[in-house]
Scaffold this motif. Structure first.
Motif, PDB file in Angstrom:
ATOM      1  N   UNK A 214      -0.328   4.757   4.970  1.00 50.17           N
ATOM      2  CA  UNK A 214      -1.170   6.468   5.755  1.00 50.17           C
ATOM      3  C   UNK A 214      -2.654   6.051   6.117  1.00 50.17           C
ATOM      4  N   UNK A 215      -3.396   5.947   4.966  1.00 55.32           N
ATOM      5  CA  UNK A 215      -4.536   6.413   5.987  1.00 55.32           C
ATOM      6  C   UNK A 215      -4.941   5.138   6.690  1.00 55.32           C
ATOM      7  N   UNK A 216      -4.226   4.275   6.683  1.00 49.25           N
ATOM      8  CA  UNK A 216      -4.619   2.937   7.598  1.00 49.25           C
ATOM      9  C   UNK A 216      -6.264   2.948   8.084  1.00 49.25           C
ATOM     10  N   UNK A 217      -6.134   1.685   9.593  1.00 51.45           N
ATOM     11  CA  UNK A 217      -7.805   1.426   9.533  1.00 51.45           C
ATOM     12  C   UNK A 217      -7.465   0.005   7.774  1.00 51.45           C
ATOM     13  N   UNK A 218      -9.426   0.316   7.945  1.00 49.34           N
ATOM     14  CA  UNK A 218      -9.465  -0.363   6.975  1.00 49.34           C
ATOM     15  C   UNK A 218      -9.098  -0.623   5.492  1.00 49.34           C
ATOM     16  N   UNK A 219      -8.181   1.233   5.324  1.00 54.29           N
ATOM     17  CA  UNK A 219      -7.856   2.149   4.582  1.00 54.29           C
ATOM     18  C   UNK A 219      -6.511   0.970   4.165  1.00 54.29           C
ATOM     19  N   UNK A 220      -5.471   0.182   4.936  1.00 56.76           N
ATOM     20  CA  UNK A 220      -4.697  -0.306   4.678  1.00 56.76           C
ATOM     21  C   UNK A 220      -4.890  -1.917   4.254  1.00 56.76           C
ATOM     22  N   UNK A 221      -6.076  -2.813   4.966  1.00 57.44           N
ATOM     23  CA  UNK A 221      -6.518  -3.819   3.913  1.00 57.44           C
ATOM     24  C   UNK A 221      -7.147  -4.680   2.798  1.00 57.44           C
ATOM     25  N   UNK A 222      -7.777  -5.411   3.007  1.00 55.57           N
ATOM     26  CA  UNK A 222      -8.890  -5.199   1.290  1.00 55.57           C
ATOM     27  C   UNK A 222      -9.926  -4.781   1.801  1.00 55.57           C
ATOM     28  N   UNK A 223     -10.384  -4.281   2.551  1.00 55.43           N
ATOM     29  CA  UNK A 223     -11.490  -4.667   2.783  1.00 55.43           C
ATOM     30  C   UNK A 223     -11.984  -2.711   2.992  1.00 55.43           C
ATOM     31  N   UNK A 224     -10.701  -2.000   2.568  1.00 58.59           N
ATOM     32  CA  UNK A 224     -10.240  -0.570   1.885  1.00 58.59           C
ATOM     33  C   UNK A 224     -11.881  -0.191   1.685  1.00 58.59           C
ATOM     34  N   UNK A 225     -12.551  -0.654   0.844  1.00 53.25           N
ATOM     35  CA  UNK A 225     -13.866   0.225   0.090  1.00 53.25           C
ATOM     36  C   UNK A 225     -14.808   0.665   1.234  1.00 53.25           C
ATOM     37  N   UNK A 226     -14.833   0.078   2.295  1.00 54.67           N
ATOM     38  CA  UNK A 226     -15.398   0.582   3.528  1.00 54.67           C
ATOM     39  C   UNK A 226     -15.398   2.064   4.079  1.00 54.67           C
ATOM     40  N   UNK A 227     -13.749   2.599   3.599  1.00 55.93           N
ATOM     41  CA  UNK A 227     -13.499   4.072   3.857  1.00 55.93           C
ATOM     42  C   UNK A 227     -14.520   4.579   2.265  1.00 55.93           C
ATOM     43  N   UNK A 228     -14.828   5.451   2.213  1.00 51.44           N
ATOM     44  CA  UNK A 228     -15.300   6.389   1.463  1.00 51.44           C
ATOM     45  C   UNK A 228     -14.002   7.058   0.710  1.00 51.44           C
ATOM     46  N   UNK A 229     -13.587   7.050   1.329  1.00 52.29           N
ATOM     47  CA  UNK A 229     -12.178   7.531   0.935  1.00 52.29           C
ATOM     48  C   UNK A 229     -10.855   7.058  -0.479  1.00 52.29           C
ATOM     49  N   UNK A 230     -10.947   5.046   0.158  1.00 51.16           N
ATOM     50  CA  UNK A 230     -11.134   4.517  -1.386  1.00 51.16           C
ATOM     51  C   UNK A 230     -11.619   4.645  -2.372  1.00 51.16           C
ATOM     52  N   UNK A 231     -12.616   5.330  -3.193  1.00 49.21           N
ATOM     53  CA  UNK A 231     -12.611   5.376  -4.736  1.00 49.21           C
ATOM     54  C   UNK A 231     -12.020   7.091  -4.439  1.00 49.21           C
ATOM     55  N   UNK A 232     -11.989   7.836  -3.910  1.00 53.20           N
ATOM     56  CA  UNK A 232     -11.421   8.350  -4.016  1.00 53.20           C
ATOM     57  C   UNK A 232      -9.456   8.727  -4.053  1.00 53.20           C
ATOM     58  N   UNK A 233      -9.356   7.551  -3.299  1.00 53.97           N
ATOM     59  CA  UNK A 233      -7.930   7.641  -3.772  1.00 53.97           C
ATOM     60  C   UNK A 233      -7.674   6.857  -4.777  1.00 53.97           C
ATOM     61  N   UNK A 234      -8.327   5.733  -5.335  1.00 50.77           N
ATOM     62  CA  UNK A 234      -8.630   5.059  -6.783  1.00 50.77           C
ATOM     63  C   UNK A 234      -8.571   5.908  -7.232  1.00 50.77           C
ATOM     64  N   UNK A 235      -9.343   6.731  -7.760  1.00 51.04           N
ATOM     65  CA  UNK A 235     -10.034   8.372  -8.979  1.00 51.04           C
ATOM     66  C   UNK A 235      -9.189   8.626  -8.713  1.00 51.04           C
ATOM     67  N   UNK A 236      -7.958   8.875  -8.303  1.00 54.09           N
ATOM     68  CA  UNK A 236      -7.180   9.853  -8.458  1.00 54.09           C
ATOM     69  C   UNK A 236      -5.701   8.968  -9.053  1.00 54.09           C
ATOM     70  N   UNK A 237      -5.589   7.925  -8.461  1.00 49.16           N
ATOM     71  CA  UNK A 237      -4.434   6.929  -9.338  1.00 49.16           C
ATOM     72  C   UNK A 237      -4.809   6.627 -11.030  1.00 49.16           C
ATOM     73  N   UNK A 238      -6.275   6.743 -11.205  1.00 50.32           N
ATOM     74  CA  UNK A 238      -6.883   6.323 -12.381  1.00 50.32           C
ATOM     75  C   UNK A 238      -6.974   7.591 -13.047  1.00 50.32           C
TER      76      UNK A 238
END
Ligand code: C2O
Length: 487
Positions: A214-238
């Motif tokens: 959904x977020x797309x851009x870097x978030x759709x790849x394994x470079x997703x931690x370049x987007x600071x939203x990554x860590x808050x997405x994984x925090x929700x999964x956790x």
């Protein structure tokens, strides 16, 4: 809370000391009042959108910004740098099996500690993005002058993730799973931890993968931690894992291959390598951080009794056997394709008696659809909705339709696979697969009297992610199976 040292052998305990910090060590080594206090007062991970709505310069948001700036200022050769943290993910991340949960939990814990060290804010707790109550990328990530802004993304500030990925009924079904395999994905089928062919389920297949896409851009790849939203997405999964495990009393697997798996891809806040066994991570949310409830909008109150102290500790440590045994199984093996705008329907010949008796089988019997031997789609701007006995389903069929069974999405990165070769993986796109728990849908169909035929029709509807056209994109797979699964 009192903790007992018996969980770890002395050797494991020493090996894992670093994770918990000195207070916890002292506590375990004999107990002390102030350590107890420290555990009670462990930092609380909160909802970033709510923090923002109350105060745009909430200290959590300010520290997160400062941490990103400080990490970006470190040389990229430093594994604590923004680039370095991303590269750990790019080259080592574990997905498509049940180790993804502890691996990313360790990732977040050390990321959080690096944030504290670099900002001097010792009370910092990583915030989470509750994509159920706020399905758009949270506002703090859209201020173009903020280090939390990242470009490009595939969505705008007001675009919302689809309810078939993050809606309450879909997430409630996932939280209702009592099998770790169906909640968290299954075991890796071989010692090659990255190559599970049919393993992805529940939390990983649906909101985890779906939000990356959904977020797309870097978030759709394994470079997703370049987007600071990554860590808050994984925090929700956790948070959802912690909620499922600790508040709803569902056991993790006790498979030694899971519990003893050593996660050693990370460094601590001083840059020293760390190694943490998966079993240790089950205690993180009761020892090192806690969550403000990340429960769903209108979630039904959990029926589970609240465990505390020793009882909770014993429950978490014990886990439960988590083998899923399939049979009877009804399958077709043939190449099937579904495309955006071109759903595919496959008829399975089934024994309706077996399905109906499985519906009476109690909480340890589920009916599971496997979409197996799937080629990882080369383009992944879509997700897939699954309908049963609804051959005319299209992208416009609402998910409130009683034939809707669930959805799954994709998270992969061909260009990263070179790095993963070092971890024993091939660089070719893997075969993959998804498990969809269709029990509650079949229950509804049975109550409506439409489960007596010896044919079950399975319709897969690829749907573009918001703002993506995804024309011609789709999924090709070689096996479709409806089976009774027992655990
Ligand atoms: Cu390893 Cu959601 O990413």
């Amino acid at each position: 809370m009192e903790l007992d040292l018996g969980f770890f052998s002395r050797r494991d305990f020493l090996k894992n000391l670093a994770v918990f910090g000195t207070a916890n060590v002292a506590l375990w080594a004999g107990g002390c009042e102030s350590c107890n206090q420290q555990i009670q007062n462990r930092p609380t991970r909160k909802n970033i959108q709510e923090l923002w709505d109350n105060n745009h310069s909430d200290p959590v948001i300010t520290t997160y910004k400062n941490a990103v700036t400080a990490m970006k200022a470190l040389p990229s050769s430093d594994p604590r740098s923004w680039q370095g943290q991303m590269e750990i993910h790019l080259n080592k991340c574990i997905h498509r099996n049940w180790l993804w949960l502890p691996w990313h939990r360790v990732y977040l814990v050390y990321f959080e500690r690096i944030c504290r060290k670099l900002t001097g804010d010792d009370s910092f707790a990583l915030p989470y993005w509750n994509w159920n109550t706020h399905p758009a990328v949270p506002d703090p990530f859209w201020d173009t002058s903020s280090p939390l802004f990242h470009s490009p993304r595939g969505v705008t500030q007001t675009d919302q993730a689809d309810p078939s990925i993050v809606g309450t009924s879909v997430l409630q079904n996932i939280l209702n799973e009592t099998s770790f395999n169906l909640f968290a994905s299954g075991p890796p089928p071989t010692s090659d931890l990255h190559a599970g062919p049919d393993a992805t389920s529940g939390l990983e297949a649906t909101p985890h993968n779906g939000i990356h896409g959904f977020v797309g851009g870097d978030m759709a790849s394994f470079s997703s931690p370049l987007d600071p939203v990554f860590y808050t997405h994984h925090c929700m999964c956790d948070c959802m894992w912690a909620h499922w495990n600790i508040d709803l009393n569902n056991a993790n697997t006790n498979d030694p291959a899971w519990a003893n798996f050593a996660i050693n891809d990370f460094v601590d806040e001083s840059g020293n390598p760390v190694s943490v066994n998966a079993a240790v991570t089950v205690l993180f949310p009761i020892l090192t951080y806690q969550y403000e409830p990340c429960s769903l909008a209108q979630e039904q109150a959990p029926k589970a009794p609240k465990l505390t102290g020793k009882e909770l500790e014993a429950f978490l440590k014990a886990g439960a056997p988590s083998k899923l045994e399939f049979g009877p199984r009804f399958e077709v093996r043939q190449s099937i394709s579904a495309e955006v705008g071109k759903p595919s329907t496959t008829a399975l010949t089934v024994d309706p008696g077996a399905l109906m008796s499985a519906l009476q089988g109690g909480p340890h019997t589920r009916l599971v659809l496997t979409v197996g031997d799937a080629q990882m789609p080369p383009k992944r701007d879509f997700f897939v909705r699954v309908f049963l006995n609804k051959p005319d389903a299209t992208g416009d069929t609402p998910i409130e339709d009683p034939h809707f069974a669930g959805s799954f999405a994709f998270f992969f990165d061909e260009s990263a696979m070179k790095g993963h070769e070092a971890a024993g993986e091939t660089s070719a796109a893997p075969l993959t697969g998804f498990l969809v728990d269709v029990t509650s849908t079949l229950q509804k169909l049975n109550q409506a009297g439409s489960l007596s035929s010896n044919q079950a029709q399975v319709t897969l509807v690829p749907v573009p992610q918001v703002r993506r056209e995804a024309a011609g994109e789709g999924l090709t797979f070689g096996r479709l199976e409806l089976a009774v699964a027992r655990f």
